[in-house]
Design a protein around this motif. Structure first.
Motif, short mmCIF file in Angstrom:
data_model
loop_
_atom_site.label_atom_id
_atom_site.label_comp_id
_atom_site.label_asym_id
_atom_site.label_seq_id
_atom_site.Cartn_x
_atom_site.Cartn_y
_atom_site.Cartn_z
N CYS A 191 -1.82 2.67 -4.91
CA CYS A 191 -0.96 1.70 -4.21
C CYS A 191 -0.32 0.77 -5.25
O CYS A 191 -0.94 0.43 -6.26
CB CYS A 191 -1.77 0.83 -3.27
N CYS A 195 -7.44 0.95 -5.01
CA CYS A 195 -6.90 -0.26 -4.38
C CYS A 195 -7.95 -0.85 -3.44
O CYS A 195 -8.83 -0.12 -2.98
CB CYS A 195 -5.64 0.13 -3.61
N CYS A 237 -7.74 -1.41 -0.51
CA CYS A 237 -7.67 -0.80 0.83
C CYS A 237 -8.51 0.48 0.91
O CYS A 237 -8.65 1.07 1.97
CB CYS A 237 -6.23 -0.48 1.18
N HIS A 255 0.82 -1.21 0.00
CA HIS A 255 0.00 0.00 0.00
C HIS A 255 0.86 1.26 0.00
O HIS A 255 0.38 2.35 0.32
CB HIS A 255 -1.00 -0.04 1.16
ZN LIG Z 1 -3.85 0.01 -1.00
#
Ligand SMILES: [Zn+2]
Length: 334
Positions: free
Chosen positions: A190, A183, A185, A173
Motif C-alpha cells: 500500500c 501495511c 491494514c 491502501h
Molecule cells: Zn494498507
C-alpha cells in the motif's frame, strides 16, 4: 446559524462552536474546547465527554443549547452507510459501535437536540474545504491527506462520494508495489506503507541507526548531532529528511524521489478513475515537508493521461485542522 463541530481522534476530542453567516465563507469560530479521551475510550464515556464539551462551549458564549442548529462529528474511522454505526475505529479500539444513538442521548441529556451527523474525519475535511475552503467552486475533487497514515476523500458532482459501502477514498491502501512493504491494514505494497508519517519515521530512524543515512546528521536537531548513530534513541522525523533533500543530500534526495513517485502515482491513478477538476493535498506530513510536497505536485501530471492532466488543478487545503470541524457541522446541517 450556530453549529458545533467535533473532531474525535484517538487521544483528544475537540469541539468548536461556530457561526456560519455567509454560505461560502469560513465560519466565525466563537469558542473551542478540547478534552483528553485517551484513558476513557468507551463509547458512552466519549459521548459524555462530547456533551460536556458542548455544554462548556455554549456556557463560554452565553448561548442557549436550543440555539444550536447542527452538530457534526468527524471521527477517525469507517462509518456504515447510514452513518449511525462506527464500523471500525482502530485508534479508539471500536468495532461496530452504534455511536450516533449513544451520542444523541448524551447530548439530549445536556439539553442539546440538534440534528447530529457522524462522518469519517477525512470526509469531513474535504467537505469543509469544498464548502468554505480551498476547494470552493469545484464540483469534482480528489483529496489526499498524508499524516500518520494516508487517507482521502472524494467529491463527485458536488456531492460527497461514499461509494457502495461508504468506504470510498481509501487511497492510502491502493497498491503501488506488488508484494511490497507490509501495511497496518494487513496487506502489502500500500502507498501508506511507504509514505505514511509513521512509516517514514520508522524508516528514517532505522536507516540512521544502521549507519545508512549518516548524511542526515547536519540536519538533525542540534542536541542530537553528537549522538552516536547506533545509540540514537530519538525518532527522526520527516522534516529532517525534507531539509536534507532540499539541500541535495544523497540519501534524503533518493528516498524523497522514491516516495514522491509512489505517492504521485497513487494520486494519479485515483485521478484517472475520477477525473477530478481539483486534487487537494493536505495532512501533517505534507504540511511540514515542502520539498517532498513540491516533488509530489511536480510528478502527479506526468502520471496522468495528457488529455486529462491539462485541466486538473493541484492545490493545498487552506483550513488546516479546522476543515474537519467545519465540514462535520456543515454536513450535519444537510
Ligand atoms: Zn494498507
Amino acid at each position: 446559524m450556530l453549529c458545533i463541530g467535533f473532531d474525535v481522534g484517538g487521544t483528544n476530542a475537540r469541539g468548536c462552536l461556530m457561526e456560519f453567516t455567509d454560505a461560502t465563507a469560513p465560519p466565525r469560530q466563537l469558542a473551542e474546547v478540547k478534552e483528553r479521551i485517551r484513558d476513557t475510550r468507551a463509547p458512552s464515556q466519549v459521548a459524555a465527554v462530547m456533551a460536556d464539551i458542548a455544554t462548556r462551549l455554549v456556557e463560554q458564549e452565553g448561548v442557549d443549547p436550543a440555539q444550536i442548529e447542527s452538530a457534526g462529528v468527524g471521527i477517525a474511522g469507517q462509518l456504515d452507510k447510514t452513518g449511525n454505526t462506527v464500523v471500525g475505529a482502530p485508534n479508539l479500539g471500536w468495532t461496530n459501535v452504534p455511536f450516533k444513538s449513544v451520542l444523541v442521548e448524551s447530548l439530549a441529556g445536556a439539553g442539546f437536540t440538534p440534528p447530529v451527523r457522524i462522518v469519517n474525519d477525512l470526509a469531513a475535511n474535504v467537505w469543509g474545504e469544498f464548502c468554505v475552503g480551498a476547494a470552493r467552486g469545484h464540483q469534482d475533487v480528489l483529496a489526499v491527506y498524508v499524516g500518520t497514515g494516508v487517507g482521502g476523500g472524494v467529491i463527485a458532482a458536488g456531492k460527497l462520494y461514499g461509494g457502495h459501502g461508504g468506504k470510498a477514498g481509501e487511497i492510502g491502501h491502493s497498491k503501488v508495489v506488488p508484494h511490497g512493504a507490509p501495511c497496518g491494514c494487513g496487506q502489502r505494497g500500500c502507498v501508506e506503507a511507504y509514505v505514511g508519517g509513521r512509516r517514514l519515521e520508522e524508516r528514517l530512524t532505522q536507516d540512521y541507526r544502521a549507519g545508512r543515512s549518516l548524511g542526515l546528521r547536519p540536519y538533525l536537531p542540534v542536541e542530537l548531532r553528537d549522538v552516536d548513530h547506533m545509540h540514537m534513541d530519538a525518532i527522526i522525523r520527516p522534516d529532517v529528511a525534507d531539509a536534507a533533500a532540499a539541500a541535495g543530500e544523497l540519501y534524503a534526495d533518493g528516498l524523497w524521489s522514491y516516495v514522491a513517485d509512489l505517492l504521485a502515482m497513487a494520486i494519479a491513478n485515483g485521478a484517472m478513475v475520477l477525473n477530478p477538476g481539483l486534487i487537494l493535498l493536505g495532512g501533517g506530513v505534507l504540511r511540514n515537508t515542502k520539498e517532498l510536497s513540491r516533488r509530489v505536485v511536480e510528478r502527479i501530471p506526468s502520471y496522468i493521461l495528457r488529455a486529462a492532466a491539462d485541466d486538473i488543478e493541484i492545490r493545498f487545503g487552506e483550513l488546516g485542522d479546522d476543515a474537519g470541524v467545519y465540514g462535520a457541522a456543515l454536513l450535519a446541517r444537510g
